[in-house]
Design a protein around this motif. Structure first.
Motif, PDB file in Angstrom:
ATOM      1  N   TYR A  94       0.835  -1.201   0.000  1.00  0.00           N
ATOM      2  CA  TYR A  94       0.000   0.000   0.000  1.00  0.00           C
ATOM      3  C   TYR A  94       0.871   1.253   0.000  1.00  0.00           C
ATOM      4  O   TYR A  94       2.049   1.220   0.322  1.00  0.00           O
ATOM      5  CB  TYR A  94      -0.956   0.006   1.193  1.00  0.00           C
ATOM      6  CG  TYR A  94      -0.329  -0.309   2.526  1.00  0.00           C
ATOM      7  CD1 TYR A  94       0.242   0.682   3.306  1.00  0.00           C
ATOM      8  CD2 TYR A  94      -0.321  -1.612   2.999  1.00  0.00           C
ATOM      9  CE1 TYR A  94       0.809   0.389   4.530  1.00  0.00           C
ATOM     10  CE2 TYR A  94       0.244  -1.915   4.229  1.00  0.00           C
ATOM     11  CZ  TYR A  94       0.809  -0.917   4.992  1.00  0.00           C
ATOM     12  OH  TYR A  94       1.377  -1.214   6.198  1.00  0.00           O
ATOM     13  N   PRO A 152      -3.234  -2.321   5.079  1.00  0.00           N
ATOM     14  CA  PRO A 152      -2.909  -1.035   5.699  1.00  0.00           C
ATOM     15  C   PRO A 152      -3.238  -1.019   7.176  1.00  0.00           C
ATOM     16  O   PRO A 152      -4.143  -1.701   7.647  1.00  0.00           O
ATOM     17  CB  PRO A 152      -3.800  -0.045   4.936  1.00  0.00           C
ATOM     18  CG  PRO A 152      -4.179  -0.743   3.679  1.00  0.00           C
ATOM     19  CD  PRO A 152      -4.245  -2.190   4.039  1.00  0.00           C
ATOM     20  N   GLY A 153      -2.476  -0.210   7.896  1.00  0.00           N
ATOM     21  CA  GLY A 153      -2.771   0.011   9.300  1.00  0.00           C
ATOM     22  C   GLY A 153      -2.024  -0.956  10.183  1.00  0.00           C
ATOM     23  O   GLY A 153      -2.084  -2.169  10.002  1.00  0.00           O
ATOM     24  N   GLY A 191      -1.726   4.808   2.740  1.00  0.00           N
ATOM     25  CA  GLY A 191      -2.516   3.644   3.114  1.00  0.00           C
ATOM     26  C   GLY A 191      -3.468   3.178   2.041  1.00  0.00           C
ATOM     27  O   GLY A 191      -4.423   2.445   2.327  1.00  0.00           O
TER      28      GLY A 191
END
Length: 451
Positions: A272, A315-316, A276
């Protein structure tokens, strides 16, 4: 044990934007050697596909669940990475010349007990090497991720050598992690000069202990910008996933040209973007690993093995965001990522294990040890174990006749085929002369037809 770095610790880099990547919508079947394009010699075979220990692992305690977790790891053949300080290891040198390797000893012993190849990431640095007070350890992210001051590079190199003498069974070392603390605020770019000087001093110190020790760098983050962004984006390394940050390209080239030597190249990154975004989607975005890998191999003349110390496909970093993905989709996305890494010429990559002691534990390799069946294997562990067994270093990949439609990843050698369905619905495809029905997000291993 204290957190010592949490999950990834990607904060505190001290720079604004970086890079990211991904792919074209169609993922084609592979025809290549593990070292790169057809006809190019493969790099030396070593290590393979494994995982990195974080705060929680199977090295402490003797209750049934911890013993089961250790037994789960036995026989997997997965290499195991441990950081020198943080992510499960205490400060190894709280005061100059006074060492505390107890936590590190447990992790290296765990690798030995489970039959794993141990790898050490030489990060992070004791406080007194970076402006702190001897005898005190600040475990906050901002402190942990600070680089040693230049006047202490030699001290850090000596610590690396002390580590190598303590663990003669460790033959592979990664120098530092993600350029943490090496950001030039004044010029708005990486301090690649500072990192390269640290790398060279550490490498020399390790080679003095044993010339056969394998040392790699620069462990630089291959982040990227989304498509359409021109400011700061590389014109050379790009795809449907976006483009690398030019500062990342510059930093890698500086290290590559000024390093005293290297036994392998190691980087990390996500599919990503720095914002994000998964472009064009979570699966097609993994083509970034292929494109970046081929660029790195070209930059180094194809002479060095390519490692990814960390790779990410969702993401994250927060666990609550990780829980948004069903485990079947997570496993399929990681399988597609492994295929893309191999297509880019990587022979080694490590999964950042998000293990925690209690549920929920999305993406974990074994069940949290506080559960009744704690320590039992989970699907992600099966994926990496099978991938290492079928496609370990030295594998020569082969072409497979069949569908080249989007939404499908395929990787094969002369014995096995890995097929990954990117879609949330079942489909029937033709692979290696046979019609195969793949369920939603299915990861399927097949034997070669007629072999």
């Amino acid at each position: 044990m204290r957190d010592h770095g949490g999950r990834r610790g990607r904060a505190g880099r001290g720079r604004a934007a970086l890079v990211a990547g991904a792919s074209a919508l169609a993922l084609t079947l592979l025809t290549a050697c593990s070292g790169g394009p057809p006809g190019e010699p493969a790099p030396p075979a070593e290590v393979g596909w494994g995982f990195t220990h974080t705060r929680y692992s199977a090295d402490q305690g003797e209750d049934r669940a911890v013993r089961r977790a250790r037994a789960t790891l036995e026989g997997t053949g997965l290499p195991q990475v441990q950081h020198l300080m943080g992510w499960g290891a205490d400060n190894p040198e709280p005061r100059p010349g006074a060492y505390d390797f107890a936590a590190m000893d447990r992790r290296i012993a765990l690798a030995g007990k489970t039959g794993a190849t141990p790898v050490v990431t030489l990060c992070c640095a004791p406080d007194w090497m970076k402006g702190g007070t001897a005898g005190r350890t600040d475990w906050s992210v901002g402190s942990l991720e600070r680089a040693p001051d230049p006047e202490h590079y030699a001290d850090f190199a000596r610590l690396a050598a002390t580590t190598a003498r303590r663990y003669p069974q460790v033959r592979h070392y990664l120098v530092w992690n993600e350029f943490k603390g090496f950001w030039n605020e004044t010029e708005g770019r990486w301090d690649h000069e500072g990192y390269t000087e640290l790398y060279n001093q550490v490498r020399r110190a390790l080679k003095e202990v044993d010339p056969a020790i394998r040392v790699g760098g620069p462990y630089l983050v291959m982040d990227s910008f989304p498509p359409g962004r021109a400011d700061g984006a590389s014109r050379e390394v790009r795809g449907a996933w976006g483009a690398l940050d030019r500062r990342t390209v510059d930093a890698f080239r500086y290290w590559n040209r000024h390093k005293d030597g290297a036994d392998f190249v190691v980087v990390d990154g996500s599919s990503y973007t720095v914002d994000g975004e998964l472009v064009p989607d979570a699966f097609a975005a993994t083509a970034k690993f292929t494109d970046v890998g081929r660029w790195l191999r070209a930059e180094t003349g194809g002479r060095l093995p390519l490692w990814w110390a960390e790779y990410y496909v969702e993401p994250g970093d927060a666990d609550d965001r990780r829980a948004d993905w069903p485990e079947s989709r997570r496993r399929a996305a990681h399988a597609a990522g492994l295929v893309a890494l191999a297509k880019g010429g990587a022979t080694t990559a490590f999964y950042w294990n998000p293990e925690r002691p209690a549920a929920p534990c999305p993406g974990c390799l074994w069940r949290p040890t506080h559960l009744p069946d704690g320590g039992a294997p989970l699907p992600m562990l099966d994926l990496f174990t099978r991938f290492q067994r079928e496609f370990g270093p030295g594998t020569r990949f082969a072409s497979v006749p069949g569908d080249t439609a989007s939404g499908l990843s395929v990787l094969a050698d002369d014995r096995a085929v890995l097929a990954v369905n990117h879609r949330a619905t079942a489909r029937t495809v033709r692979i290696d002369g046979a019609r195969v029905r793949l369920e939603a997000y299915e990861v399927r291993w097949l034997g070669r037809t007629g072999r």
